[in-house]
Write an enzyme that holds these catalytic residues in place. Structure first.
Site, mmCIF file in Angstrom:
data_model
loop_
_atom_site.group_PDB
_atom_site.id
_atom_site.type_symbol
_atom_site.label_atom_id
_atom_site.label_comp_id
_atom_site.label_asym_id
_atom_site.label_seq_id
_atom_site.Cartn_x
_atom_site.Cartn_y
_atom_site.Cartn_z
ATOM 1 N N ASP A 79 11.029 -19.230 20.454
ATOM 2 C CA ASP A 79 11.948 -18.457 21.303
ATOM 3 C C ASP A 79 11.499 -18.399 22.763
ATOM 4 O OD1 ASP A 79 13.225 -17.824 18.859
ATOM 5 O OD2 ASP A 79 11.831 -16.165 18.577
ATOM 6 N N HIS B 267 18.453 -22.195 19.637
ATOM 7 C CA HIS B 267 18.346 -22.431 21.070
ATOM 8 C C HIS B 267 19.628 -21.961 21.737
ATOM 9 C CE1 HIS B 267 15.557 -26.108 20.245
ATOM 10 N NE2 HIS B 267 14.911 -24.974 20.228
HETATM 11 P P1 IMP Z 1 11.031 -20.189 8.334
HETATM 12 O O1 IMP Z 1 10.761 -21.187 9.410
HETATM 13 O O2 IMP Z 1 12.465 -19.798 8.212
HETATM 14 O O3 IMP Z 1 10.403 -20.573 7.040
HETATM 15 O O4 IMP Z 1 10.297 -18.825 8.740
HETATM 16 C C1 IMP Z 1 8.885 -18.744 8.752
HETATM 17 C C2 IMP Z 1 8.395 -17.920 9.925
HETATM 18 O O5 IMP Z 1 8.677 -18.604 11.132
HETATM 19 C C3 IMP Z 1 9.078 -16.569 10.035
HETATM 20 O O6 IMP Z 1 8.134 -15.617 10.487
HETATM 21 C C4 IMP Z 1 10.156 -16.820 11.076
HETATM 22 O O7 IMP Z 1 10.505 -15.625 11.746
HETATM 23 C C5 IMP Z 1 9.452 -17.781 11.994
HETATM 24 N N1 IMP Z 1 10.383 -18.641 12.725
HETATM 25 C C6 IMP Z 1 11.041 -19.710 12.254
HETATM 26 N N2 IMP Z 1 11.793 -20.279 13.204
HETATM 27 C C7 IMP Z 1 11.599 -19.550 14.329
HETATM 28 C C8 IMP Z 1 12.078 -19.677 15.664
HETATM 29 O O8 IMP Z 1 12.848 -20.588 16.035
HETATM 30 N N3 IMP Z 1 11.642 -18.724 16.520
HETATM 31 C C9 IMP Z 1 10.763 -17.736 16.167
HETATM 32 N N4 IMP Z 1 10.296 -17.612 14.930
HETATM 33 C C10 IMP Z 1 10.707 -18.502 14.022
#
Ligand code: IMP
Length: 484
Positions: A50, A85
């Site tokens: 982010d 994004h």
């Molecule tokens: P997953 O990628 O959905 O498996 O989530 C695993 C961890 O990564 C969690 O803590 C999510 O909040 C974090 N996460 C996944 N994608 C993003 C992103 O684009 N921005 C911030 N955190 C993310």
């Protein structure tokens, strides 16, 4: 760690700017150096995701295209629909998840790489959204046949595991970890399987496997609602419904699925074709360098490019490997407890001013002070050459910028929550500037001296030269260090 304190004296007592008040002496995009491919940039999140990478890639596409007269190749190397994004064009916001931001620029070729996990229905919905906003479709869309599918079955598994408190906590609900886990279990479903003539057998078998696994965990695959791109939750449905839905999506995606290696090799061999590699998430979410369980399952670091491109692109050949960070603070989602977490009222003020709510999940993000032991660690392990500093406008003249320059006792950063709970950040206060006054700032001359000093300090601390700064969410609210 004391290095950051010495550096503080160097920059602030001696008022040394380390040349950040002028454009880079040598243009990193055109400079000819052995083993470096000109016109190539990779953008990685330098913190916990982010950081505004999508917007930065969008701007870079415009910039490179202006310079070279060519749209270039935009390559996404990791993650899937978990990314979000947000890009603002002509006052209209669009949230991209699986498509890289270059898709908003006419004339670009967009590649969804092997390192990704792709949800076919959501990617098609996203293409429709892009078409509605811009009126065109990407010139070329290439979906690597080796990219893995992250299907409704994986989303249902993630919900089920969450109920068992055995995974999925804080995850975005997009089935990311079950899809990557399928690779390690050695039964992934890839784009190649979807394109195959006997795809119904392959995907039918996958459905049966997930039915059995979810049954065993007291769940019900067919009835389990899973989120769509729109946010609406829809039951996975019977095997017939699951395959029927995929049949329509397959028909639309088929023309784009293939072996992208030959196309990439040809383009990479021509140094005039701009290449932008867009990472999703951030180095702090890497399963090796982030803090469990708030890590994702892909490789969000530049290292992931080597594997995603099947050895074609070695990260060291990419002329600019830029980490994107928020200049004056860090944001974080999930259960992670950052040692430098900021309290209200400043945290709320920043959250509101910078709209710190998840693009995919809409969750309010935690706000933290810049933590140099942590960011320095992430910058070192990922071999960063440049920095993109976003949100330079989030600065208040009456509030000094607090930066953690060390942990008490000289403790170092380790990606382990139990350990991080024991460290005590030691802060320095740096003079701030009026972020609002940066509206319309587009050149280095528009930056106040306090901002220059701050940028000199952060870039020296992280060992990377500034490449771009952003001063607002809209296109062109951008300060380049790249020479004209
Ligand atoms: P997953 O990628 O959905 O498996 O989530 C695993 C961890 O990564 C969690 O803590 C999510 O909040 C974090 N996460 C996944 N994608 C993003 C992103 O684009 N921005 C911030 N955190 C993310």
């Amino acid at each position: 760690m004391t290095g950051y304190l010495e550096l503080y004296d160097d920059v602030y007592q001696q008022r040394r700017l380390f040349a950040v008040d002028r454009p880079l002496a040598a243009d990193p995009l055109t400079v000819v150096a052995a083993g470096v491919r000109p016109n190539s940039i990779a953008i990685q999140g330098g913190a916990f995701g982010d950081e505004g990478k999508g917007r930065v890639v969008d701007e870079l596409c415009v910039l490179l295209c202006r310079r070279t007269g060519s749209g270039g190749v935009i390559y996404r190397w990791n993650g899937g629909a978990n990314a979000g994004h947000t890009v603002v064009i002509n006052g209209q916001k669009i949230a991209l998840h699986q498509l890289p931001a270059g898709v908003l620029m006419p004339g670009t070729s967009v590649v969804l790489g092997k390192g990704m996990v792709i949800h076919p229905g959501d990617v098609l919905a996203e293409l429709r959204d892009v078409h509605n906003l811009t009126g065109y479709m990407p010139d070329g869309l290439y979906v690597d046949e080796m990219a893995v599918l992250a299907l409704d079955t994986h989303r249902a598994m993630e919900v089920t595991l969450k109920r068992w408190e055995s995974g999925g906590h804080g995850a975005t609900g997009r089935g990311i970890s079950p899809a990557y886990a399928d690779v390690l279990y050695r039964h992934p479903i890839r784009m190649r399987d979807l394109a195959a003539d006997d795809w119904q057998d392959r995907l039918g078998h996958h459905y049966d496997l997930y039915t059995a696994q979810i049954d065993g965990l007291d769940g019900n695959l067919e009835a389990q609602p899973v989120p769509r791109l729109s946010g609406e939750a829809v039951p996975v449905g019977s095997k017939f419904v699951f395959l029927d839905r995929l049949a329509a999506q397959r028909a639309m995606l088929l023309p784009y699925i293939g072996n992208v290696y030959d196309f990439l090799r040809e383009q990479w061999a021509d140094p005039d074709v701009p290449f932008i590699f867009e990472g999703a998430q951030g180095a702090g979410l890497d399963p090796r360098f982030g803090v469990y369980p708030d890590v994702t399952s892909s490789d969000p670091t530049f290292g992931g490019i080597l594997h995603s491109t099947e050895g074609l692109v070695k990260p060291g050949q990419i002329a600019v490997r830029a980490a994107t960070i928020k200049a004056t603070y860090t944001s974080s989602v999930g259960t992670r407890r950052l040692p430098t977490r900021m309290d209200d009222p400043l945290a709320s003020r920043i959250r509101e001013d910078a709209h710190e709510y998840g693009a995919t999940t809409k969750r309010p993000r935690d706000i933290a002070y810049i933590d140099l032991p942590c960011l320095g660690f992430l910058s070192r392990v990922t071999d960063v050459t440049h920095l993109v500093l976003t949100h330079l406008d989030i600065a208040y003249p009456e509030v000094p910028i607090q930066v953690c320059a060390s942990y008490a006792g000289g403790a170092s950063y380790r990606p382990d929550q139990a350990y991080l709970d024991t460290v005590t950040p030691e802060y320095i206060e740096l003079p701030s500037w009026d972020g609002e006054a940066l509206e319309g700032a587009t050149t280095l001359a528009d930056l106040p001296e306090e901002a220059m000093l701050y940028i000199a300090y952060i870039s020296q601390a992280l060992g990377a030269a500034p490449l771009l700064g952003t001063t607002g969410p809209q296109r062109d609210a951008l300060i380049p260090w790249l020479p004209e």
